[in-house]
Design a protein around this motif. Structure first.
Motif, PDB file in Angstrom:
ATOM      1  N   ALA A  31      37.001  32.442  -2.893  1.00  0.00           N
ATOM      2  CA  ALA A  31      37.459  31.986  -1.577  1.00  0.00           C
ATOM      3  C   ALA A  31      36.921  32.904  -0.486  1.00  0.00           C
ATOM      4  N   LEU A  32      36.917  34.219  -0.751  1.00  0.00           N
ATOM      5  CA  LEU A  32      36.355  35.172   0.211  1.00  0.00           C
ATOM      6  C   LEU A  32      34.844  34.988   0.331  1.00  0.00           C
ATOM      7  N   GLN A  33      34.190  34.695  -0.796  1.00  0.00           N
ATOM      8  CA  GLN A  33      32.753  34.405  -0.749  1.00  0.00           C
ATOM      9  C   GLN A  33      32.473  33.159   0.096  1.00  0.00           C
ATOM     10  N   ALA A  34      33.328  32.142  -0.062  1.00  0.00           N
ATOM     11  CA  ALA A  34      33.158  30.904   0.708  1.00  0.00           C
ATOM     12  C   ALA A  34      33.319  31.176   2.195  1.00  0.00           C
ATOM     13  N   LEU A  35      34.303  32.007   2.550  1.00  0.00           N
ATOM     14  CA  LEU A  35      34.492  32.357   3.962  1.00  0.00           C
ATOM     15  C   LEU A  35      33.245  33.036   4.515  1.00  0.00           C
ATOM     16  N   LYS A  36      32.699  33.977   3.744  1.00  0.00           N
ATOM     17  CA  LYS A  36      31.491  34.679   4.191  1.00  0.00           C
ATOM     18  C   LYS A  36      30.328  33.709   4.358  1.00  0.00           C
ATOM     19  N   TYR A  37      30.194  32.768   3.423  1.00  0.00           N
ATOM     20  CA  TYR A  37      29.096  31.800   3.500  1.00  0.00           C
ATOM     21  C   TYR A  37      29.249  30.891   4.723  1.00  0.00           C
ATOM     22  N   LEU A  38      30.461  30.397   4.937  1.00  0.00           N
ATOM     23  CA  LEU A  38      30.693  29.518   6.076  1.00  0.00           C
ATOM     24  C   LEU A  38      30.429  30.237   7.398  1.00  0.00           C
ATOM     25  N   ARG A  39      30.855  31.511   7.472  1.00  0.00           N
ATOM     26  CA  ARG A  39      30.631  32.272   8.703  1.00  0.00           C
ATOM     27  C   ARG A  39      29.144  32.480   8.947  1.00  0.00           C
ATOM     28  N   LYS A  40      28.377  32.674   7.875  1.00  0.00           N
ATOM     29  CA  LYS A  40      26.946  32.941   8.022  1.00  0.00           C
ATOM     30  C   LYS A  40      26.156  31.693   8.376  1.00  0.00           C
ATOM     31  N   HIS A  41      26.544  30.550   7.809  1.00  0.00           N
ATOM     32  CA  HIS A  41      25.679  29.369   7.896  1.00  0.00           C
ATOM     33  C   HIS A  41      26.232  28.228   8.769  1.00  0.00           C
ATOM     34  N   ILE A  42      27.546  28.159   8.966  1.00  0.00           N
ATOM     35  CA  ILE A  42      28.106  26.932   9.534  1.00  0.00           C
ATOM     36  C   ILE A  42      28.799  27.143  10.880  1.00  0.00           C
ATOM     37  N   PHE A  43      29.689  28.103  10.998  1.00  0.00           N
ATOM     38  CA  PHE A  43      30.377  28.258  12.281  1.00  0.00           C
ATOM     39  C   PHE A  43      30.036  29.604  12.916  1.00  0.00           C
ATOM     40  N   ALA A  44      30.072  29.634  14.235  1.00  0.00           N
ATOM     41  CA  ALA A  44      29.846  30.865  14.987  1.00  0.00           C
ATOM     42  C   ALA A  44      31.195  31.513  15.274  1.00  0.00           C
ATOM     43  N   PHE A  45      31.376  32.761  14.822  1.00  0.00           N
ATOM     44  CA  PHE A  45      32.698  33.380  14.937  1.00  0.00           C
ATOM     45  C   PHE A  45      33.213  33.478  16.375  1.00  0.00           C
ATOM     46  N   PRO A  46      32.343  33.572  17.425  1.00  0.00           N
ATOM     47  CA  PRO A  46      32.920  33.606  18.783  1.00  0.00           C
ATOM     48  C   PRO A  46      33.619  32.309  19.175  1.00  0.00           C
ATOM     49  N   ASN A  47      33.323  31.214  18.451  1.00  0.00           N
ATOM     50  CA  ASN A  47      33.921  29.921  18.795  1.00  0.00           C
ATOM     51  C   ASN A  47      35.187  29.620  17.995  1.00  0.00           C
ATOM     52  N   ASP A  67      21.448  26.877  -3.036  1.00  0.00           N
ATOM     53  CA  ASP A  67      20.557  27.575  -3.965  1.00  0.00           C
ATOM     54  C   ASP A  67      21.340  28.003  -5.204  1.00  0.00           C
ATOM     55  N   GLU A  68      20.698  28.831  -6.035  1.00  0.00           N
ATOM     56  CA  GLU A  68      21.335  29.225  -7.296  1.00  0.00           C
ATOM     57  C   GLU A  68      22.546  30.129  -7.086  1.00  0.00           C
ATOM     58  N   ASN A  69      22.724  30.643  -5.891  1.00  0.00           N
ATOM     59  CA  ASN A  69      23.862  31.509  -5.588  1.00  0.00           C
ATOM     60  C   ASN A  69      25.022  30.742  -4.944  1.00  0.00           C
ATOM     61  N   GLY A  70      24.976  29.424  -5.025  1.00  0.00           N
ATOM     62  CA  GLY A  70      26.044  28.626  -4.443  1.00  0.00           C
ATOM     63  C   GLY A  70      27.386  28.899  -5.112  1.00  0.00           C
ATOM     64  N   ILE A  71      28.449  28.630  -4.383  1.00  0.00           N
ATOM     65  CA  ILE A  71      29.809  28.879  -4.865  1.00  0.00           C
ATOM     66  C   ILE A  71      30.373  27.579  -5.411  1.00  0.00           C
ATOM     67  N   ARG A  72      30.685  27.549  -6.702  1.00  0.00           N
ATOM     68  CA  ARG A  72      31.201  26.315  -7.306  1.00  0.00           C
ATOM     69  C   ARG A  72      32.598  26.036  -6.780  1.00  0.00           C
ATOM     70  N   ALA A 101      25.282  17.825 -13.293  1.00  0.00           N
ATOM     71  CA  ALA A 101      26.495  17.722 -14.112  1.00  0.00           C
ATOM     72  C   ALA A 101      27.692  17.217 -13.314  1.00  0.00           C
ATOM     73  N   GLY A 102      27.496  17.057 -12.003  1.00  0.00           N
ATOM     74  CA  GLY A 102      28.585  16.562 -11.164  1.00  0.00           C
ATOM     75  C   GLY A 102      29.419  17.658 -10.521  1.00  0.00           C
ATOM     76  N   ASP A 103      29.053  18.934 -10.744  1.00  0.00           N
ATOM     77  CA  ASP A 103      29.780  20.033 -10.111  1.00  0.00           C
ATOM     78  C   ASP A 103      29.352  20.174  -8.645  1.00  0.00           C
ATOM     79  N   VAL A 104      30.326  20.461  -7.779  1.00  0.00           N
ATOM     80  CA  VAL A 104      30.074  20.570  -6.340  1.00  0.00           C
ATOM     81  C   VAL A 104      29.968  22.041  -5.968  1.00  0.00           C
ATOM     82  N   TYR A 105      28.979  22.376  -5.142  1.00  0.00           N
ATOM     83  CA  TYR A 105      28.735  23.753  -4.739  1.00  0.00           C
ATOM     84  C   TYR A 105      28.672  23.858  -3.215  1.00  0.00           C
ATOM     85  N   LEU A 106      29.214  24.959  -2.714  1.00  0.00           N
ATOM     86  CA  LEU A 106      28.977  25.353  -1.330  1.00  0.00           C
ATOM     87  C   LEU A 106      27.776  26.273  -1.354  1.00  0.00           C
TER      88      LEU A 106
END
Length: 391
Positions: free
Chosen positions: A220-236, A169-174, A161-166
């Protein structure tokens, strides 16, 4: 009676106060009112110590390019008053066409006339340009950009449908939108450095940046949690550049814990907990208490009206390049692996905060005007002292 032989040069007792303020802290070279190079020999010595010998042909050409680019930038961006477009200064032709940098340096040793002031202005820009063009990571930037973009965009997808998700999977954040900054323009880099007190190219942290705009603060808080888990390492994370003006997370978590306790006691369903958590995140009660003076101190040109979660991440980069010496280890196929950290910026905000940021005091146009005013004030300090617009 003191004879000529007994005369003493008392100037030797005095240190060069202005340049010592740079060496020992408290002043940046860009903010010097004048140089102390009263002849071409002392000017050349300073240039050689800086890293450019004008008698070596390739270094002479590099100096000429820096001078040309500095004049071009001043003419393109700084001569016109951003608040009064009809007011425009002109660089004196004698200065504009002076190709000998040592002569400019001698002229810059006095601020008593227009030539000296304009020579100072050109040299200030040349110094700033040098820190941009001689950052080692610039040579690897296309590879750096690809590594960071690939890492983030691997976790972003668009549905039919053209919607973008972070999330993939089905639990992505629109997302309401995803804004990606892949490189600052050369002019933007220069303006950014001109309003930084340190004025060092390596300290620009947002050459690459991502702005994730969600539909709600809860997401927005969900996105922060997702990014911390999958994309960046918090020590950096570079903690000195972390800023949260979106939601008071400690107080929000306290309220959330009370809801969860009620759920454990069977007083509230899981769906009720979730809906109340969403409502609490949107409540003004949990808007953070922002110290606007502190925010202004961090970046005096950013609006205190801009609300977001903002952080600078550092990604370990591995790129291939030719060895820098014959002693470089692990050379394979004529290449060696270089490893270093490179910063990129993450911003997370909700739709309403994003829309608010596009108007009023938080507008990008006003931010750029503030940068331009500051750059002109720094490069042309005589305007501030004289209160005039034209020289």
């Amino acid at each position: 009676m003191i004879t000529h032989d007994e005369m003493y040069n008392f100037e030797d007792l005095y240190a060069d106060e202005e340049t010592l303020n740079i060496v020992l802290g408290g002043l940046n070279a860009v903010d010097l009112p004048k140089l102390n190079t009263t002849d071409q020999e002392s000017a050349r010595n300073l240039l050689v110590n800086y890293g450019f010998d004008p008698e070596i042909s390739d270094q002479h050409r590099a100096l000429e390019k820096l001078r040309f680019d500095a004049v071009h930038f001043i003419e393109k961006r700084l001569l016109q008053d951003p608040d009064n477009p009809s007011e425009r200064m002109e660089i004196p032709e004698y200065i504009r066409f002076e190709r000998d940098v040592t002569r400019l340096m001698v002229m810059a040793s006095t601020n008593e006339n227009g030539h000296g002031r304009w020579a100072c202005a050109i040299l200030r820009i040349m110094h700033t340009l040098t820190h941009i063009s001689n950052d080692l990571s610039t040579n690897f930037f296309p590879s750096i950009q690809k590594i960071i973009l690939d890492r983030v965009l691997d976790f972003v997808h668009t549905d039919p449908a053209g919607d973008v998700y972070l999330g993939t999977d089905e639990n992505g954040i629109r997302l309401y939108m995803l804004d990606i900054k892949t490189q600052k323009s050369f002019d933007s880099l220069l303006l950014k450095l001109l309003h930084k007190s340190d004025n060092v190219g390596a300290d620009i942290f947002d050459r690459i940046g991502f702005r994730f705009v969600t539909f709600s603060k809860f997401e927005a808080l969900q996105a922060l949690k997702y990014l911390r888990k999958h994309i960046f390492a918090f020590p950096n994370i570079k903690t000195s550049r972390t800023r949260n003006t979106l939601i008071d997370i400690p107080r929000y978590h306290q309220a959330l814990n009370k809801l969860l306790e009620q759920h454990k006691q069977g007083l509230m369903s899981a769906e009720d907990v979730r809906q109340l958590a969403i409502n609490l995140a949107e409540s003004n009660e949990f808007h953070p208490q922002i110290d606007k003076a502190e925010l202004r101190e961090r970046n005096v040109y950013s609006s205190t009206e801009y609300t977001s979660l903002q952080m600078t991440c550092r990604q370990l980069i591995r790129v291939q390049g030719p060895p820098i010496s014959s002693f470089s280890p692990d050379v394979k196929d004529g290449l060696v692996e270089y490893r270093f950290f490179f910063p990129y910026e993450l911003q997370i905000l909700d739709k309403s905060s994003y829309i608010e940021s596009r108007r009023g005091r938080a507008s990008h146009a006003e931010y750029k005007r503030s940068q331009l005013r500051a750059a002109r004030k720094r490069i042309f300090p005589w305007l501030e002292r004289s209160g005039t617009k034209r020289k």
